[in-house]
Scaffold this active site. Structure first.
Site, PDB file in Angstrom:
ATOM      1  N   GLY A  35       0.860  -1.447  -0.186  1.00  0.00           N
ATOM      2  CA  GLY A  35       0.156   0.107   0.431  1.00  0.00           C
ATOM      3  C   GLY A  35       0.616   1.302  -0.197  1.00  0.00           C
ATOM      4  O   GLY A  35       1.892   1.072   0.622  1.00  0.00           O
ATOM      5  N   GLY A  81       0.244   5.289   1.551  1.00  0.00           N
ATOM      6  CA  GLY A  81      -0.462   6.207   2.229  1.00  0.00           C
ATOM      7  C   GLY A  81       0.612   7.236   2.529  1.00  0.00           C
ATOM      8  O   GLY A  81       1.572   8.006   2.076  1.00  0.00           O
ATOM      9  N   GLY A  82      -0.450   8.090   3.271  1.00  0.00           N
ATOM     10  CA  GLY A  82       0.239   9.777   3.272  1.00  0.00           C
ATOM     11  C   GLY A  82       1.460   9.475   3.592  1.00  0.00           C
ATOM     12  O   GLY A  82       2.729  10.469   2.922  1.00  0.00           O
ATOM     13  N   PHE A  83       2.181   8.390   3.815  1.00  0.00           N
ATOM     14  CA  PHE A  83       2.891   8.417   5.276  1.00  0.00           C
ATOM     15  C   PHE A  83       4.517   8.798   4.534  1.00  0.00           C
ATOM     16  O   PHE A  83       5.196   8.577   4.105  1.00  0.00           O
ATOM     17  CB  PHE A  83       3.064   7.929   6.770  1.00  0.00           C
ATOM     18  N   GLY A  84       4.113   7.488   3.373  1.00  0.00           N
ATOM     19  CA  GLY A  84       4.507   6.709   2.068  1.00  0.00           C
ATOM     20  C   GLY A  84       4.469   5.189   1.705  1.00  0.00           C
ATOM     21  O   GLY A  84       3.143   5.163   2.157  1.00  0.00           O
ATOM     22  N   LYS A 115       6.230   0.364   7.501  1.00  0.00           N
ATOM     23  CA  LYS A 115       5.854   1.875   6.645  1.00  0.00           C
ATOM     24  C   LYS A 115       7.182   2.878   6.132  1.00  0.00           C
ATOM     25  O   LYS A 115       7.627   2.797   8.018  1.00  0.00           O
ATOM     26  CB  LYS A 115       4.583   2.269   7.459  1.00  0.00           C
ATOM     27  N   ASP A 119      -9.696  10.238   8.645  1.00  0.00           N
ATOM     28  CA  ASP A 119      -8.586   9.384   8.011  1.00  0.00           C
ATOM     29  C   ASP A 119     -10.188   8.259   7.447  1.00  0.00           C
ATOM     30  O   ASP A 119      -9.136   6.754   7.568  1.00  0.00           O
ATOM     31  CB  ASP A 119      -7.787   9.373   6.931  1.00  0.00           C
TER      32      ASP A 119
END
Ligand SMILES: *[C@@H]1O[C@H](CO)[C@@H](O)[C@H](O)[C@H]1NC(C)=O
Ligand SMILES: *[C@@H]1O[C@H](CO)[C@@H](O)[C@H](O)[C@H]1NC(C)=O
Ligand SMILES: *[C@@H]1O[C@H](CO)[C@@H](O)[C@H](O)[C@H]1NC(C)=O
Length: 844
Positions: free
Chosen positions: A514, A516-519, A535, A631
């Site tokens: 995946g 995501g916003g973080f990376g 992550k 979110d």
């Protein structure tokens, strides 16, 4: 091809089939009745019926059952334990080398299944028992111990295949030998004749080369048996009492595959393929390429399986074209360990029909330095063929090595293993003691200087771990207990960058599950075998660093059964990496639509919503500072292998307003379709924004459609508007998931609809808190389960009550926060007492 039966075998199977059908016409799995079928409940006192319907006989007294035990010196432990399975309630403890001798009626291969569960009892420490197991001269387990095995499973189920021939005078002799002054034990044994033709005599070598001979005397051990794209298949659903596991845990990129299924009754077995090869339910499900047949897809679906190096493995691939409309439409490539195994393979050219079973056997050596088998399927390099590829089932079977062992790899020095282990144990005990003292000192320091907060890494032991991968998912170590190996400072473990790099194969793009916003998020396997989600943050900026640190501290404080837990983190070398528990069931969304996963029942949906609501309620109220997720959506609610919901992805989350503020001003972030309209207008964030998004989730769960679906007529595009339209008319039942129609009690649906409606209120102030939502969902579940009469006169269906006293209490019991609520002096009996502890963990 080496995998097909010879004709006489096929005829034999056919005759057997006819014969069995005559005698037991109604028997579901009429095809095969094993000549030998010993089911032994070790240490038991009377015949024991187990879950799969079979009856296990006790191993005491009765000698006319065709087996014997020697010597007589044996002791039975049988405690009134709450074992996970009734076969585990008793076991036989052996203090010296002992044998079970089974007088088989038939020569040839036999399945030998061993069930081991170290029953807790006052007399013997079975967890510490070290012993070896042999059968007809083949080593099955070498100096095995639950305490020392790498993954520390709570139970062990092993399936072997052992050959019985006339030179053993038709006996299958199972020998259990305790190591020096230790014990051996066993809970259950199955010895079952294997049907002819079940295992091949040759297999295609990988890399493609001359066929490899598999002589009958080679013993086998099932390493993995997988039902691709389908559910767990328990022994009662397999005519040979085999277990087939789902493939999710091994899928490297879950977004690359879609599961497909058809009605099992459509599956056919062409001549030459016995129904015993694999049940219809295995062939009736498959993984295919996500977005199959869309444009020019160029990727592989990959699965990785941990195996022991130094052995040869038989890899059996099961295929059945359940996706094509016509023959020759599905052509694909198969790779094993990066080597081409099947090139431009067309199942229908072998079976000449669709929905027909087919399998191919390969053999691959796994070197000592490697410990995985990589299975990949992908589109062919052909232009005019739609891009798709499927796999229905997979078996990975270890072959015994030339030394006649299935445990210690060939080349390992047997004689030096025992003493070395002892030294290692002593060394590690010393280490641990030292570590405990260090930890105490560290804890003392920590309390004084909260800022200097890097717990020492747990010392890793130096000896060769015993290979003990098992077919049972229950053997997986619980990530929660793993996370708690970090000193109880409340923080996740500090992980070395090298460790994370190794776990993710140097951040292999194939492992991305995946973004995501973080990376990016990778699937990884830590060196202790724990599967994790990794992550990795984007290159650090000063700003990012602050957020990263906040996130670690925040998440470390947030431990809850319904929040995905943080296992560790790494901030070496300018890296910002967070390591979370891996959720085998994937996102809730994939269970609702867009995949062929079996539809969830209403009860399951309610339980999942309740779980997620508990997680959010805890975020909002359980921690020192309330946390707004920001979110909430169906892709951020993850399910574990038991469909327990956990809220994930705190990449956007923010600390909530402090007491003197009513909201947090922030740039609007979040996901389209879930955004709170008030937040959007006023850019002021409160917990009620999460409540709105959760309302969208509830509607999505009920209607099984995306929050925004632009391909629908205009008034239906946005689920919040569309569902509210029907809810206001009182006809929400018109648009629910067709799979639910007829299974949802009206009262339960009404309660659920009202709850969602309140969540979706225009103004935050009109929306309930997550605690209220939780209570109402619990109520909807009760209404579903209660009988209709007792609730008919309930007048509370229009009323969303205040959060009752017992909610926080349930919460506290639910949350894994032993280190927070640990003060015995506190008045933990009152809910407010528990909560003040939660709210102010520093008050200890
Ligand atoms: C397994 O068998 C049981 C009873 O025979 C049946 O109810 C169930 O649906 C079967 N499960 C699968 C996956 O076929
Ligand atoms: C397969 O290839 C990948 C990427 O090239 C590599 O990381 C991996 O180690 C290889 N696996 C095997 C089993 O050779
Ligand atoms: C699939 O995997 C094989 C072996 O690892 C590799 O050679 C091939 O290029 C991959 N195909 C695609 C489309 O990525």
């Amino acid at each position: 091809m080496g995998c097909l039966h010879s004709l006489p075998n096929a005829i034999g199977v056919f005759i057997c089939l006819l014969f069995c059908c005559f005698w037991v016409p109604s028997f579901v799995f009429a095809a095969f009745l094993p000549v030998d079928n010993f089911l032994i409940d070790c240490g038991g006192g009377k015949p024991l019926k187990v879950d799969d319907g079979r009856t296990f006989e006790p191993d005491s007294g009765n000698s006319n059952m065709g087996f014997s035990i020697s010597p007589a010196s044996r002791i039975v432990v049988s405690e009134n334990v709450t074992a996970p399975w009734n076969l585990y309630q008793t076991c036989r403890v052996l203090t010296e080398t002992s044998t079970y001798t089974f007088r088989t009626k038939q020569v040839g291969r036999h399945w030998l299944r061993l069930h081991l569960y170290p029953i807790e009892n006052p007399r013997y420490n079975l967890k510490a028992a070290v012993f070896s197991v042999e059968a007809n001269g083949v080593t099955l387990l070498h100096e095995f111990s639950f305490a020392e095995s790498e993954k520390r499973p709570s139970r062990l189920y092993k399936e072997f295949v052992v050959h019985v021939d006339v030179s053993n005078s038709k006996d299958l002799v199972l020998t259990l030998s305790p190591s020096n002054a230790s014990l051996a034990f066993i809970n259950g044994i199955e010895v079952i004749s294997v049907p002819d033709g079940q295992f091949p005599s040759t297999a295609i070598a990988i890399p493609i080369g001359p066929s490899l001979e598999i002589p009958a005397h080679v013993a086998l051990e099932t390493a993995y048996r997988i039902n691709m794209g389908g559910p767990l298949i328990n022994p009662e659903n397999d005519s040979l009492w085999r277990t087939w596991e789902p493939d999710y845990p091994f899928l490297l990129n879950s977004a690359s595959a879609w599961s497909v299924s058809v009605d099992p009754s459509l599956i056919r077995y062409p001549t030459g393929i016995s129904v015993e090869i694999a049940p219809k339910v295995v062939y009736a499900t498959a993984q295919e390429m996500a977005d199959a047949n869309v444009g020019e897809q160029r990727f592989n679906i990959s699965w990785a399986f941990r195996v022991d190096g130094g052995f040869t493995y038989l890899i059996r691939l099961h295929f059945c074209d359940i996706v094509s409309q016509a023959l020759s439409n599905l052509v694909f490539n198969v790779y094993l360990n990066n080597q081409s195994a099947l090139d431009s393979f067309d199942i229908s050219s072998k079976t000449m029909e669709l929905s027909a079973a087919y399998f191919v056997d390969f053999a691959a050596d796994v070197s000592m330095s490697s410990n995985q088998i990589l299975v990949q399927i992908g589109p062919p390099n052909l232009r005019n063929i739609p891009s798709n590829a499927i796999l229905n089932g997979l078996e990975i079977i270890k072959l015994s090595n030339p030394d006649g062992s299935l445990d210690v790899p060939s080349g390992a020095d047997f004689s030096s293993r025992g003493p070395k282990r002892k030294v290692a144990v002593i060394a590690s005990v010393t280490c641990l003691a030292g570590f405990a003292i260090l930890a105490l000192i560290a804890a003392a320091f920590y309390l004084h200087f909260r800022k200097s907060k890097k717990p020492k890494k747990h010392p890793t032991s130096a000896w060769l771990p015993l290979p003990t991968h098992v077919g049972h998912s229950e053997s997986k170590i619980s990530t929660v207990s793993y996370a708690s190996t970090a000193p109880s400072l409340g923080l996740g473990r500090v992980l070395a960058f090298s460790e994370i790099r190794e776990a993710t194969k140097n951040f292999d793009e194939n492992l991305v599950i995946g973004v995501g916003g973080f990376g990016k998020v990778y699937r990884g396997v830590l060196d202790n075998g724990v599967i994790v989600a990794v992550k990795r943050g984007n290159p650090r900026s000063q700003q990012g660093l602050t957020e990263f640190r906040t996130e670690i501290e925040m998440l470390s404080k947030l431990r809850h059964r319904h929040l995905v837990s943080l296992i560790g983190y790494c901030e070496e070398l300018n890296e910002m990496i967070l390591v979370y528990e891996f959720m085998a069931g994937g996102p809730l969304r994939t269970h609702l639509y867009g995949s062929d996963l079996p539809p969830l029942t209403w009860k399951q949906r309610l339980e999942i919503c309740i779980g997620a609501a508990k997680g959010l309620h805890y975020l909002h109220t359980g921690a020192a500072e309330s946390v707004i997720h920001r979110d909430v959506k169906t892709t951020n609610i993850l399910l574990d292998e038991n469909l327990i919901a956990k809220v994930a992805d705190f990449g956007l989350s923010k600390l909530g307003p402090t007491l003197d503020q009513t909201h947090v001003s922030t740039a609007v972030k979040g996901s389209f379709g879930y955004l709170d309209p008030e937040y959007f207008r006023r850019q002021q964030l409160t917990e009620k924004s999460d409540v709105y998004s959760f309302g969208v989730v509830l509607m999505e769960v009920l209607c099984a459609r995306p929050a925004i679906n632009p391909s629908l007529p205009r008034e239906q595009v946005n689920i919040a508007e569309w569902a509210m339209h029907w809810q206001k008319k009182g006809h929400l039942n018109q648009i629910i998931d067709p799979h639910l129609v007829g299974y949802v009690k009206l009262e339960s649906l009404r309660k659920f609809g009202e709850t969602a409606e309140k969540c979706l209120s225009e103004y935050g102030i009109e929306r309930p808190t997550m605690g209220d939502v939780l209570w109402n969902l619990e109520y909807a579940l009760q209404l579903q389960q209660a009988s209709l009469q007792t609730i008919a006169d309930e007048n509370s269906t229009n009323y969303i009550p205040e959060i009752p006293e017992w909610i926080p209490h349930i919460e506290a019991a639910d949350c894994d926060c032993a280190d927070i609520v640990s003060d015995p002096g506190s008045d933990a009996a009152t809910t407010s007492g528990v909560f003040s502890q939660l709210i102010n963990p520093r008050g200890r």
